[in-house]
Design an enzyme around this catalytic site. Structure first.
Site, PDB file in Angstrom:
ATOM      1  N   THR A   1      -6.982  -8.947   5.814  1.00 22.60           N
ATOM      2  CA  THR A   1      -6.830  -9.711   7.053  1.00 22.60           C
ATOM      3  C   THR A   1      -8.043  -9.552   7.980  1.00 22.60           C
ATOM      4  O   THR A   1      -8.771  -8.567   7.917  1.00 22.60           O
ATOM      5  CB  THR A   1      -5.566  -9.251   7.796  1.00 22.60           C
ATOM      6  OG1 THR A   1      -5.637  -7.840   7.970  1.00 22.60           O
ATOM      7  CG2 THR A   1      -4.322  -9.608   7.026  1.00 22.60           C
TER       8      THR A   1
ATOM      9  N   CYS B   1      -7.736  -2.052   5.244  1.00 21.02           N
ATOM     10  CA  CYS B   1      -6.652  -2.284   6.190  1.00 21.02           C
ATOM     11  C   CYS B   1      -7.170  -2.109   7.610  1.00 21.02           C
ATOM     12  O   CYS B   1      -7.667  -1.041   7.972  1.00 21.02           O
ATOM     13  CB  CYS B   1      -5.491  -1.337   5.971  1.00 21.02           C
ATOM     14  SG  CYS B   1      -4.186  -1.651   7.162  1.00 21.02           S
TER      15      CYS B   1
ATOM     16  N   GLY C   1       0.807  -1.214   0.000  1.00 16.55           N
ATOM     17  CA  GLY C   1       0.000   0.000   0.000  1.00 16.55           C
ATOM     18  C   GLY C   1       0.843   1.267   0.000  1.00 16.55           C
ATOM     19  O   GLY C   1       1.793   1.372   0.773  1.00 16.55           O
TER      20      GLY C   1
HETATM   21  C1  LIG Z   1       2.716  -8.284   6.756  1.00 12.80           C
HETATM   22  C2  LIG Z   1       1.479  -8.031   5.934  1.00 12.80           C
HETATM   23  C3  LIG Z   1       1.291  -6.775   5.342  1.00 12.80           C
HETATM   24  C4  LIG Z   1       0.150  -6.517   4.573  1.00 12.80           C
HETATM   25  N1  LIG Z   1       0.015  -5.297   3.970  1.00 12.80           N
HETATM   26  C5  LIG Z   1      -1.065  -5.048   3.178  1.00 12.80           C
HETATM   27  C6  LIG Z   1      -1.191  -3.819   2.463  1.00 12.80           C
HETATM   28  O1  LIG Z   1      -0.323  -2.948   2.488  1.00 12.80           O
HETATM   29  N2  LIG Z   1      -2.316  -3.631   1.710  1.00 12.80           N
HETATM   30  C7  LIG Z   1      -3.295  -4.577   1.608  1.00 12.80           C
HETATM   31  O2  LIG Z   1      -4.283  -4.361   0.906  1.00 12.80           O
HETATM   32  N3  LIG Z   1      -3.186  -5.765   2.256  1.00 12.80           N
HETATM   33  C8  LIG Z   1      -2.090  -6.022   3.033  1.00 12.80           C
HETATM   34  N4  LIG Z   1      -1.984  -7.249   3.670  1.00 12.80           N
HETATM   35  C9  LIG Z   1      -3.031  -8.273   3.493  1.00 12.80           C
HETATM   36  C10 LIG Z   1      -2.661  -9.286   2.418  1.00 12.80           C
HETATM   37  O3  LIG Z   1      -2.471  -8.668   1.158  1.00 12.80           O
HETATM   38  C11 LIG Z   1      -3.720 -10.397   2.264  1.00 12.80           C
HETATM   39  O4  LIG Z   1      -4.943  -9.788   1.913  1.00 12.80           O
HETATM   40  C12 LIG Z   1      -3.939 -11.190   3.542  1.00 12.80           C
HETATM   41  O5  LIG Z   1      -2.731 -11.348   4.242  1.00 12.80           O
HETATM   42  C13 LIG Z   1      -4.566 -12.576   3.289  1.00 12.80           C
HETATM   43  O6  LIG Z   1      -3.743 -13.386   2.490  1.00 12.80           O
HETATM   44  P1  LIG Z   1      -2.669 -14.451   3.064  1.00 12.80           P
HETATM   45  O7  LIG Z   1      -3.372 -15.267   4.091  1.00 12.80           O
HETATM   46  O8  LIG Z   1      -2.201 -15.221   1.871  1.00 12.80           O
HETATM   47  O9  LIG Z   1      -1.575 -13.624   3.668  1.00 12.80           O
HETATM   48  C14 LIG Z   1      -0.840  -7.525   4.426  1.00 12.80           C
HETATM   49  C15 LIG Z   1      -0.651  -8.781   5.026  1.00 12.80           C
HETATM   50  C16 LIG Z   1       0.492  -9.050   5.764  1.00 12.80           C
HETATM   51  C17 LIG Z   1       0.668 -10.404   6.389  1.00 12.80           C
END
Ligand SMILES: Cc1cc2nc3c(=O)[nH]c(=O)nc-3n(C[C@H](O)[C@H](O)[C@H](O)COP(=O)(O)O)c2cc1C
Ligand SMILES: Cc1cc2nc3c(=O)[nH]c(=O)nc-3n(C[C@H](O)[C@H](O)[C@H](O)COP(=O)(O)OP(=O)(O)OC[C@H]3O[C@@H](n4cnc5c(N)ncnc54)[C@H](O)[C@@H]3O)c2cc1C
Ligand code: FES
Lengths: 289, 301
Positions: B193, B130, B47
């Site tokens: 998340t 977020c 982001g």
């Molecule tokens: C460390 C971290 C940072 C993240 N930063 C962002 C972000 O900047 N923008 C966003 O839309 N989602 C962000 N997310 C969410 C992820 O893009 C994703 O939607 C979420 O983690 C679910 O997928 P996963 O279980 O494969 O991680 C972040 C997730 C993690 C773990």
């Protein structure tokens, strides 16, 4: 590099402190003192890798040593793995390791004045200093070997690895919080207590060509930093942070450090840095304690 | 293995395969040391806001059973730095780039979007989800009207394909999805998340300095699959599914639930090449005639 390495041995060297040796032919040439590796656990619900410093890398025998304390589920799991060197019937316990990560103590291929290097460690912070001692002593990485290496090591209980340091020609001074040791004159106390006496008796200072590396609990390193600052001894400190990835992607380990001042004295603000890729070792004067 | 076409079309952009990275888990600077980003359908970057953000205090990361909490709080260096730095580097490597956009207010989103509109970024992903910032972010994602209004404003500013990223922290995900579709979104990605917390048994205090954080990883996958299933039936836009994808089989599960593409997040923190590994596992699975038939049947719905 992410690979499986065979565990040779995994033994308790002091209460709750374990030494793990692995056959790591691909890693031993690639690692530097102060760097760390991501260690993966066999239990899949323990999702994230554990960052563990490289305690020693023996290139000749291709053995990598990690020393860790059992503090939670992951390190408990780690302590249960058995090496083939201990149990002849076990021949295939592998440890998954990814690394090395981070800059290491000698990030700019140097370490400061060369007359005497002080290695100041507390608790598990003692571990990465052993590898630093090896490299300083054998001149393998730093062309210019220091005239003298002294270690000031503090332990919560029974000390470990004193002989390993001595084997590299290090002058070892150890102290324990709870057990009176001969090398600290039968006193109990902390590394800072040791350093204070040393300062009185030896008159350490920057003029004497001394520099220092430290790793240990944050409050200890903070005190060491102000001690070194007073004596203008250049110091590098290895920091810890909660990590997600260990390779720069998640921004979990971000900290603030002091920026360089411009020539006109401006610009000395704060910058964000990642402990995993910009550190874990930082010059003490840049650290916001 | 016979070569076959895995390409998908998302809002007019052709991805060579249906796998991207989840925002915040891919770094143009560091991940590219492990694989060529042009191998993926697209890469989604962290982001960006109009100006640099400090992020939240540390600790920002905590492990939970089969998952992790993060409260990074969108620390970023700002859109100008992004355009000349990370975006440039990724485009030079031939990657299809999706920029994740965040802001505290409508104006902040608009400022970022107007700057990106003049670049060669391929797609925008509006992060209205977020959970780690106190205002903006998820505030837009939990209110169907606010979300729609933001999308309408952004739509006026740019013709870049617009993905809207939804939060699972709502009662009715389909309602939000429909309202951003009506407001002019070109695609929907989900899930961000899930808001969570972990308490340290020794101190009695939350492990994260911020108190709460966003839960991701395998622990959230069933919630994500359910929401992808619902949203892909509620709207006609393409859906990018994510949440706990660790293997090719997980990715396939999202495709069968109705996603046109998938994103890999937490898995890539554990193993930087996970998106590539998952792509090859998925490719293998898609070579099975029966699996393909199931997918075809789903698309016809
Ligand atoms: C460390 C971290 C940072 C993240 N930063 C962002 C972000 O900047 N923008 C966003 O839309 N989602 C962000 N997310 C969410 C992820 O893009 C994703 O939607 C979420 O983690 C679910 O997928 P996963 O279980 O494969 O991680 C972040 C997730 C993690 C773990
Ligand atoms: C650069 C670096 C080098 C390190 N080197 C060593 C070493 O050589 N020997 C050693 O014993 N320990 C070292 N640590 C600390 C070690 O990583 C933690 O003790 C270990 O991760 C605890 O895991 P656990 O599952 O037993 O604890 P739990 O508390 O159950 O772990 C839960 C989560 O918190 C993280 N975590 C817990 N404590 C710490 C901590 N102090 N620092 C960072 N993350 C933590 C874990 O990685 C895990 O993700 C180092 C940490 C860093 C950042
Ligand atoms: S631990 Fe992920 S960026 Fe440092």
């Amino acid at each position: 590099m992410r690979n499986n390495y065979r565990i040779i041995s995994n033994r308790e060297v002091s209460e709750g402190v374990f030494e793990m040796k692995v056959d790591a032919p691909l890693l031993v040439d690639a690692v530097l003192p102060g760097q760390f590796v991501n260690v993966y656990l066999p239990r899949e619900d323990l999702l994230l890798p554990r960052p563990i410093s490289i305690c020693d890398s023996d290139m000749e025998n291709e053995v990598l040593t990690l020393v860790y304390a059992v503090v939670g589920e992951g390190t408990l799991e780690l302590s249960r793995l058995i090496g083939y060197g201990e149990e002849p019937t076990v021949d295939g316990v592998f440890l998954e390791i990814f690394g090395p990560h981070g800059n290491g103590f000698f990030y700019d291929n140097s370490y400061g004045p060369r007359d005497e290097v002080l290695l100041i460690g507390g608790g598990l912070g003692v571990a990465p200093l052993l590898f630093a001692a090896r490299v300083l002593a054998d001149g393998h990485f730093v062309a210019d070997m220091p005239k003298k290496i002294s270690a000031y090591l503090g332990f919560p209980a029974e000390p470990w690895y004193l002989r390993e340091f001595e084997a590299f020609g290090v002058h070892v001074h150890a102290i324990s919080d709870t057990i009176p040791l001969a090398s600290s004159g039968g006193r109990v106390g902390t590394v800072v207590d040791l350093l204070n006496t040393e300062f009185d008796t030896r008159g350490l200072s920057s003029e004497a060509g001394t520099c220092a590396l430290t790793c240990g609990p944050q409050p200890m390193m903070k005190t060491v930093a102000s001690w070194c600052e007073e004596l203008s001894i250049p110091l590098r400190a290895s920091l810890e942070a909660r990590m997600g990835c260990g390779y720069g992607a998640c921004v979990g380990c971000s900290i603030e450090v002091k920026a360089d001042e411009n020539a006109d004295g401006t610009g000395a603000g704060l910058l964000r840095r990642k402990v995993c890729v910009d550190g874990p070792v930082f010059p003490a004067e840049k650290i916001v304690w | 293995m016979k070569n076959f076409d895995l390409s998908v079309n998302i809002a007019g952009v052709t991805w060579k395969n249906p796998v991207t990275t989840a925002s915040g888990t891919f770094s143009g600077q560091y991940t590219t040391g492990f694989y060529d980003p042009s191998l993926l359908g697209a890469v989604t970057t962290k982001g960006v806001a109009p100006l640099p953000w400090e992020g939240n205090p540390t600790p920002r990361i905590a492990e939970t059973y089969g998952g992790m909490l993060n409260s990074v709080g969108l620390e970023n260096k700002g859109v100008d730095d992004y355009i000349t730095g990370e975006l440039r580097a990724l485009k030079d490597l031939g990657a299809t780039v999706i920029c994740n956009v965040c802001g505290h207010s409508v104006d902040e989103y608009l400022e970022v979007v107007s700057k990106l509109d003049g670049t060669d970024v391929d797609m925008l992903e509006l992060n209205i989800s977020c959970p780690n910032i106190s205002c903006g972010g998820i505030g837009f994602g939990t209110d169907a009207n606010l979300a729609a209004e933001l999308v309408r404003e952004v739509r006026k500013l740019t013709r870049k394909p617009l993905i809207v990223k939804l939060t699972p922290n709502v009662t009715d995900i389909s309602a939000i999805a429909r309202s951003v579709e009506e407001a002019g979104a070109d695609a929907i990605s989900l899930i961000n998340t899930l808001l969570g917390m972990r308490i340290d048994l020794r101190t009695g205090q939350p492990v994260l300095a911020n108190g709460t954080g966003g839960l991701s990883g395998p622990a959230v996958k069933p919630v994500a699959v359910r929401m992808v299933y619902q949203v892909s039936r509620a709207v006609s836009l393409p859906v990018i599914g994510m949440g706990g994808i660790m293997t090719g089989a997980d990715a396939l599960e999202f495709l069968l639930a109705g996603a046109r593409a998938v994103a890999v997040g937490t898995a890539a923190l554990i193993n930087p090449v996970a998106p590539i590994d998952i792509l090859s596992e998925l490719t293998e699975l898609l070579h099975d005639e029966q699996t393909l038939e199931l997918l075809r049947r789903n698309y016809e719905h």
